[in-house]
Design a protein around this motif. Structure first.
Motif, PDB file in Angstrom:
ATOM      1  N   LYS A   1       0.825  -1.208   0.000  1.00 16.45           N
ATOM      2  CA  LYS A   1       0.000   0.000   0.000  1.00 16.45           C
ATOM      3  C   LYS A   1       0.861   1.261   0.000  1.00 16.45           C
ATOM      4  O   LYS A   1       0.559   2.237  -0.698  1.00 16.45           O
ATOM      5  CB  LYS A   1      -0.933   0.010   1.216  1.00 16.45           C
TER       6      LYS A   1
ATOM      7  N   GLU B   1       2.236   1.833  -3.451  1.00 14.84           N
ATOM      8  CA  GLU B   1       1.209   2.380  -4.339  1.00 14.84           C
ATOM      9  C   GLU B   1       0.999   3.871  -4.074  1.00 14.84           C
ATOM     10  O   GLU B   1       0.856   4.662  -5.006  1.00 14.84           O
ATOM     11  CB  GLU B   1      -0.106   1.620  -4.174  1.00 14.84           C
ATOM     12  N   LEU B   2       0.966   4.258  -2.805  1.00 15.73           N
ATOM     13  CA  LEU B   2       0.796   5.675  -2.467  1.00 15.73           C
ATOM     14  C   LEU B   2       1.960   6.519  -2.987  1.00 15.73           C
ATOM     15  O   LEU B   2       1.761   7.609  -3.535  1.00 15.73           O
ATOM     16  CB  LEU B   2       0.682   5.850  -0.948  1.00 15.73           C
TER      17      LEU B   2
ATOM     18  N   GLN C   1       3.878   5.828  -5.493  1.00 17.21           N
ATOM     19  CA  GLN C   1       3.805   5.865  -6.950  1.00 17.21           C
ATOM     20  C   GLN C   1       2.740   6.861  -7.402  1.00 17.21           C
ATOM     21  O   GLN C   1       2.951   7.621  -8.346  1.00 17.21           O
ATOM     22  CB  GLN C   1       3.499   4.477  -7.495  1.00 17.21           C
ATOM     23  N   GLN C   2       1.599   6.894  -6.743  1.00 14.08           N
ATOM     24  CA  GLN C   2       0.548   7.854  -7.088  1.00 14.08           C
ATOM     25  C   GLN C   2       1.011   9.272  -6.808  1.00 14.08           C
ATOM     26  O   GLN C   2       0.746  10.180  -7.587  1.00 14.08           O
ATOM     27  CB  GLN C   2      -0.722   7.563  -6.296  1.00 14.08           C
ATOM     28  N   ARG C   3       1.696   9.495  -5.702  1.00 13.72           N
ATOM     29  CA  ARG C   3       2.190  10.827  -5.363  1.00 13.72           C
ATOM     30  C   ARG C   3       3.203  11.293  -6.400  1.00 13.72           C
ATOM     31  O   ARG C   3       3.189  12.443  -6.820  1.00 13.72           O
ATOM     32  CB  ARG C   3       2.819  10.831  -3.973  1.00 13.72           C
TER      33      ARG C   3
ATOM     34  N   ALA D   1       3.383  10.353  -9.563  1.00 15.99           N
ATOM     35  CA  ALA D   1       2.663  10.634 -10.806  1.00 15.99           C
ATOM     36  C   ALA D   1       1.913  11.949 -10.697  1.00 15.99           C
ATOM     37  O   ALA D   1       1.836  12.715 -11.663  1.00 15.99           O
ATOM     38  CB  ALA D   1       1.691   9.497 -11.116  1.00 15.99           C
ATOM     39  N   PHE D   2       1.373  12.248  -9.511  1.00 18.29           N
ATOM     40  CA  PHE D   2       0.639  13.502  -9.329  1.00 18.29           C
ATOM     41  C   PHE D   2       1.582  14.696  -9.412  1.00 18.29           C
ATOM     42  O   PHE D   2       1.248  15.728  -9.978  1.00 18.29           O
ATOM     43  CB  PHE D   2      -0.077  13.486  -7.975  1.00 18.29           C
ATOM     44  N   GLN D   3       2.770  14.566  -8.855  1.00 18.97           N
ATOM     45  CA  GLN D   3       3.716  15.668  -8.854  1.00 18.97           C
ATOM     46  C   GLN D   3       4.318  15.896 -10.237  1.00 18.97           C
ATOM     47  O   GLN D   3       4.796  16.979 -10.537  1.00 18.97           O
ATOM     48  CB  GLN D   3       4.826  15.425  -7.835  1.00 18.97           C
ATOM     49  N   GLN D   4       4.316  14.900 -11.090  1.00 25.37           N
ATOM     50  CA  GLN D   4       4.894  15.049 -12.419  1.00 25.37           C
ATOM     51  C   GLN D   4       3.955  15.791 -13.362  1.00 25.37           C
ATOM     52  O   GLN D   4       4.388  16.310 -14.376  1.00 25.37           O
ATOM     53  CB  GLN D   4       5.249  13.686 -13.003  1.00 25.37           C
ATOM     54  N   GLN D   5       2.680  15.830 -13.050  1.00 27.32           N
ATOM     55  CA  GLN D   5       1.740  16.539 -13.899  1.00 27.32           C
ATOM     56  C   GLN D   5       1.952  18.034 -13.719  1.00 27.32           C
ATOM     57  O   GLN D   5       1.896  18.552 -12.609  1.00 27.32           O
ATOM     58  CB  GLN D   5       0.299  16.170 -13.542  1.00 27.32           C
TER      59      GLN D   5
END
Length: 86
Positions: free
Chosen positions: A25, A28-29, A31-33, A35-39
């Motif tokens: 978990k 996954e968190l 990895q999501q963080r 991906a969010f920061q790369q946008q």
């Protein structure tokens, strides 16, 4: 020794499962963080562009003021001329 080892192994299995689940978990968190920061945020991009433009304008004004100060103020006399005046 065997009677002591069996209960320890029995309790280790759920502990390992809980730790593995928690680690998954957290991965996954993260990895999501990431991906969010790369946008790119359009507001941040606009602010960065404005700061770049302001830096450019300030540099141009510094160059212009240096140029004007050289035109207005006469150059200081050379060292021999200053010594002759005294």
């Amino acid at each position: 020794m065997l009677p002591l080892t069996i209960p320890i192994l029995i309790f280790m299995i759920p502990i390992i499962a809980i730790l593995t689940n928690h680690q998954r978990k957290m991965a996954e968190l993260m990895q999501q963080r990431g991906a969010f920061q790369q946008q790119p945020n359009p507001e941040i991009a606009a602010l960065r562009q404005e700061v770049t433009e302001l830096k450019y304008l300030v540099q141009q004004q510094i160059i212009a003021s240096d140029h004007l100060s050289r035109m207005v103020a006469p150059a200081p006399p050379d060292l021999p001329e200053r010594l002759d005046q005294k």
